[in-house]
Design an enzyme around this catalytic site. Sequence first.
Site, mmCIF file in Angstrom:
data_model
loop_
_atom_site.group_PDB
_atom_site.id
_atom_site.type_symbol
_atom_site.label_atom_id
_atom_site.label_comp_id
_atom_site.label_asym_id
_atom_site.label_seq_id
_atom_site.Cartn_x
_atom_site.Cartn_y
_atom_site.Cartn_z
ATOM 1 N N ASP A 1 0.846 -1.202 0.000
ATOM 2 C CA ASP A 1 0.000 0.000 0.000
ATOM 3 C C ASP A 1 0.876 1.245 0.000
ATOM 4 O OD1 ASP A 1 -2.276 -1.569 0.183
ATOM 5 O OD2 ASP A 1 -2.700 -1.080 2.276
ATOM 6 N N ARG B 1 -1.475 -0.689 -8.573
ATOM 7 C CA ARG B 1 -2.849 -0.331 -8.204
ATOM 8 C C ARG B 1 -2.935 1.194 -8.218
ATOM 9 N NH1 ARG B 1 -3.741 -1.054 -2.162
ATOM 10 N NH2 ARG B 1 -4.288 -3.229 -2.559
HETATM 11 C C1 LIG Z 1 -8.755 -1.392 -3.274
HETATM 12 C C2 LIG Z 1 -8.337 -0.058 -2.753
HETATM 13 C C3 LIG Z 1 -7.071 0.117 -2.243
HETATM 14 C C4 LIG Z 1 -6.636 1.364 -1.800
HETATM 15 N N1 LIG Z 1 -5.343 1.528 -1.390
HETATM 16 C C5 LIG Z 1 -4.906 2.766 -1.061
HETATM 17 C C6 LIG Z 1 -3.526 3.017 -0.782
HETATM 18 O O1 LIG Z 1 -2.682 2.121 -0.818
HETATM 19 N N2 LIG Z 1 -3.167 4.290 -0.457
HETATM 20 C C7 LIG Z 1 -4.070 5.324 -0.422
HETATM 21 O O2 LIG Z 1 -3.675 6.461 -0.164
HETATM 22 N N3 LIG Z 1 -5.382 5.095 -0.654
HETATM 23 C C8 LIG Z 1 -5.820 3.866 -0.983
HETATM 24 N N4 LIG Z 1 -7.150 3.664 -1.262
HETATM 25 C C9 LIG Z 1 -8.149 4.727 -0.945
HETATM 26 C C10 LIG Z 1 -8.320 5.698 -2.086
HETATM 27 O O3 LIG Z 1 -7.154 6.470 -2.225
HETATM 28 C C11 LIG Z 1 -9.535 6.628 -1.859
HETATM 29 O O4 LIG Z 1 -9.363 7.349 -0.688
HETATM 30 C C12 LIG Z 1 -10.871 5.919 -1.785
HETATM 31 O O5 LIG Z 1 -10.920 4.808 -2.639
HETATM 32 C C13 LIG Z 1 -12.029 6.869 -2.194
HETATM 33 O O6 LIG Z 1 -11.862 7.312 -3.495
HETATM 34 P P1 LIG Z 1 -12.721 6.799 -4.755
HETATM 35 O O7 LIG Z 1 -11.761 6.538 -5.842
HETATM 36 O O8 LIG Z 1 -13.592 5.670 -4.389
HETATM 37 O O9 LIG Z 1 -13.530 8.043 -5.277
HETATM 38 P P2 LIG Z 1 -14.372 9.207 -4.630
HETATM 39 O O10 LIG Z 1 -14.491 10.202 -5.709
HETATM 40 O O11 LIG Z 1 -13.842 9.606 -3.305
HETATM 41 O O12 LIG Z 1 -15.774 8.522 -4.409
HETATM 42 C C14 LIG Z 1 -16.624 8.129 -5.476
HETATM 43 C C15 LIG Z 1 -17.859 7.453 -4.909
HETATM 44 O O13 LIG Z 1 -17.466 6.232 -4.260
HETATM 45 C C16 LIG Z 1 -18.224 6.019 -3.098
HETATM 46 N N5 LIG Z 1 -17.302 6.044 -1.924
HETATM 47 C C17 LIG Z 1 -16.005 6.440 -1.918
HETATM 48 N N6 LIG Z 1 -15.481 6.307 -0.689
HETATM 49 C C18 LIG Z 1 -16.455 5.832 0.085
HETATM 50 C C19 LIG Z 1 -16.543 5.489 1.455
HETATM 51 N N7 LIG Z 1 -15.511 5.595 2.286
HETATM 52 N N8 LIG Z 1 -17.738 5.028 1.935
HETATM 53 C C20 LIG Z 1 -18.806 4.893 1.121
HETATM 54 N N9 LIG Z 1 -18.792 5.210 -0.198
HETATM 55 C C21 LIG Z 1 -17.640 5.659 -0.694
HETATM 56 C C22 LIG Z 1 -19.243 7.118 -3.038
HETATM 57 O O14 LIG Z 1 -20.399 6.667 -3.709
HETATM 58 C C23 LIG Z 1 -18.580 8.234 -3.814
HETATM 59 O O15 LIG Z 1 -19.483 9.130 -4.345
HETATM 60 C C24 LIG Z 1 -7.564 2.450 -1.780
HETATM 61 C C25 LIG Z 1 -8.845 2.277 -2.316
HETATM 62 C C26 LIG Z 1 -9.231 1.069 -2.810
HETATM 63 C C27 LIG Z 1 -10.587 0.948 -3.419
#
Ligand SMILES: Cc1cc2nc3c(=O)[nH]c(=O)nc-3n(C[C@H](O)[C@H](O)[C@H](O)COP(=O)(O)OP(=O)(O)OC[C@H]3O[C@@H](n4cnc5c(N)ncnc54)[C@H](O)[C@@H]3O)c2cc1C
Length: 320
Positions: free
Chosen positions: A130, A182
């Site tokens: 990560d 990723r």
């Molecule tokens: C598999 C995976 C691994 C990850 N690994 C890392 C990492 O190593 N380092 C890092 O910094 N970040 C990591 N993240 C977190 C990532 O950076 C984001 O903070 C997180 O995924 C929210 O962004 P989004 O792309 O979903 O889009 P956004 O634009 O934030 O959200 C889009 C839509 O997704 C839904 N959504 C998003 N977040 C949530 C939530 N918490 N609860 C409910 N609904 C939600 C909502 O419907 C929202 O409108 C990871 C995320 C995923 C999915």
Amino acid sequence: MLRSLLIYLSKAGWARRMVTRWNIAWRVASRFVAGETPEDAIRAIKALNAKGICATLDHLGENVTSADGARQATDEILHVLDEIDRADVKSGISIKLSQIGLLLDESVCEANLRRIVERAKSQENFVRIDMEDSPVTDMTLGLFRKMCAEGYADTVGIVIQSYLFRSADDTRQLMEEGARVRLCKGAYKEPPEIAYPKKADVDASFDRLTEIMIDGAARVGLPRISECGRFPPIPAIASHDEACINYAKDYAEKVGFPKNALEFQMLYGIRRDLQDRLAAEGYPVRVYVPYGTEWYPYFVRRLAERPANLWFFISNLFRG
Ligand SMILES: Cc1cc2nc3c(=O)[nH]c(=O)nc-3n(C[C@H](O)[C@H](O)[C@H](O)COP(=O)(O)OP(=O)(O)OC[C@H]3O[C@@H](n4cnc5c(N)ncnc54)[C@H](O)[C@@H]3O)c2cc1C
């Protein structure tokens, strides 16, 4: 503003002590966390596998500040690799380097990482490292590359965050190296000197990086997800944002990219409908399954991402 406050609280010891004492907090957190034991996590993975979805298992923990703590976390990660192997489920693992000593001493972290990667390789499994906040980006990339150079290139993968300005260069370089990446937007609070403050820019960057990854994978012969489901293809799009997901699907289709060479990843408990839909469409889908007692910072970052989660938490608090 609210996001910054929550990200601050995710690291504040006093807030952790207060919140983790409330039973209600665990009840809400358990929407995002599979349970406290490896058995809970394996049960969650089996349910995902039954739907044709793979997993990446995260033994929760980060920012460990003692060598003993880092060794203990490493032993627990090795144990969970053994459990995955024993249960024969379609799951790799995700780890945070700050959990195994990065903030303490890079050489301690490196030795712990090598133990994990060696065990994963011997069990034909995959370790995703990560990405944490920007003070450790270079060290994280450096240790990832060190493992690749030592012969573990098929065993380890890395993460890129679209909110960082540097990510286009990093992604291009990683594609040259054939690394499995990723792509996520980024979950930490970063200063405007190094990261896009506006969501629209972070989203646009995400789409640009998606293109770089798809083009990069095409150049190195389109590795597909492995039969056993443990080894992901090169580009893994980690987002719940349907606009970004559709952008990736459309671009892949435009350049003739096969579905099984592009993976979508989402977090446990978030957008299950979308996870199922993408799997039904024939894309590899992998769910990040966190488990363990150290759920507080992970949980608070999930609150920071979506204000509705915070209101849900607060309303539960008042309902008792
Ligand atoms: C598999 C995976 C691994 C990850 N690994 C890392 C990492 O190593 N380092 C890092 O910094 N970040 C990591 N993240 C977190 C990532 O950076 C984001 O903070 C997180 O995924 C929210 O962004 P989004 O792309 O979903 O889009 P956004 O634009 O934030 O959200 C889009 C839509 O997704 C839904 N959504 C998003 N977040 C949530 C939530 N918490 N609860 C409910 N609904 C939600 C909502 O419907 C929202 O409108 C990871 C995320 C995923 C999915």
